[in-house]
Enzyme design. Sequence first.
Site, PDB file in Angstrom:
ATOM      1  N   LYS A 223      79.333 -45.146  30.890  1.00 25.40           N
ATOM      2  CA  LYS A 223      80.511 -44.681  30.158  1.00 25.40           C
ATOM      3  C   LYS A 223      80.860 -45.618  29.004  1.00 25.40           C
ATOM      4  CE  LYS A 223      82.652 -41.677  33.573  1.00 25.40           C
ATOM      5  NZ  LYS A 223      83.848 -41.368  34.383  1.00 25.40           N
ATOM      6  N   ARG A 257      78.815 -42.531  41.777  1.00 28.87           N
ATOM      7  CA  ARG A 257      78.283 -41.377  41.046  1.00 28.87           C
ATOM      8  C   ARG A 257      77.541 -41.918  39.821  1.00 28.87           C
ATOM      9  NH1 ARG A 257      79.811 -38.048  36.736  1.00 28.87           N
ATOM     10  NH2 ARG A 257      79.216 -35.853  36.982  1.00 28.87           N
TER      11      ARG A 257
END
Length: 278
Positions: A223, A257
């Site tokens: 991210k 995840r």
Amino acid sequence: MKKTLNIAGKLLDLSTPQVMGILNVTPDSFFSGSRVLQIEDAYKKADKMLSEGASMLDIGGHSTRPGADAVSEEEELNRVLPVVEMLRKRFPEAIISIDTFRASVARKSIEAGAHIINDIAGGNLDPLMFEAVAELNVPYILMHSRGTPQTMKELNQYDDLVTDVLRELQTKIYQLRQLGVKDIVADMGFGFAKNADQNYVLLRELRAFEALEVPLLVGVSRKSMIWRKLDITPDQSLNGTTALNTVAILNGANILRVHDVKEAIEVVKLVRLLLSKN
């Protein structure tokens, strides 16, 4: 804290952290390496992630990165249902999560063979979602977020970040419990209505969310909280991802995840050795 999930009558033990592999059936997810547009490519990627140790596969047909364009329900279903059906046929033991904020997509995906609903909107974008989860009687990943992918960047004002996110998740968990939902996983929503600095506060204070008494999922893989801070690209963010996944496990995460399963499994194994009392 509850450390199991009921997956179609079988208990998944989360006392050892589990790894969820990301499979994006989209042309515009922020990390190009996670995108699969052909069914055979989805098979190959799923096969690789499962062989590397993923216990879950998360299938998404609607990019939810900040600023992502909306996709119609029909298009989302056209993307995800063939993949869910293929996975159930070719990997019958695999646990399949459907990444959607639409109750209708969740319902049809569960009917096609998925086991878990992963809702990045935490019920905010579809008033029928909580009711659907209760009726389907499947585990639900409740992510904290505000607004939509188009507006979330403007909604990161908090009186006290950890307290506010915790309270908002607690409210949703109470609503779900009132409907009879038994298996809930909480996701703090890294990058969703939070800026980069706020993401690091949440990761540092992850233990505070054990007050929710549900398993915790952390999704920081590649991210912008990593690559913007390091002045690199998502493609160059594996090392940073591994570092933060290590912190997440040390701070109590039950599920990671990730885009890169092999490296995440290595994190889980090494942290377990570190914490072993043998």
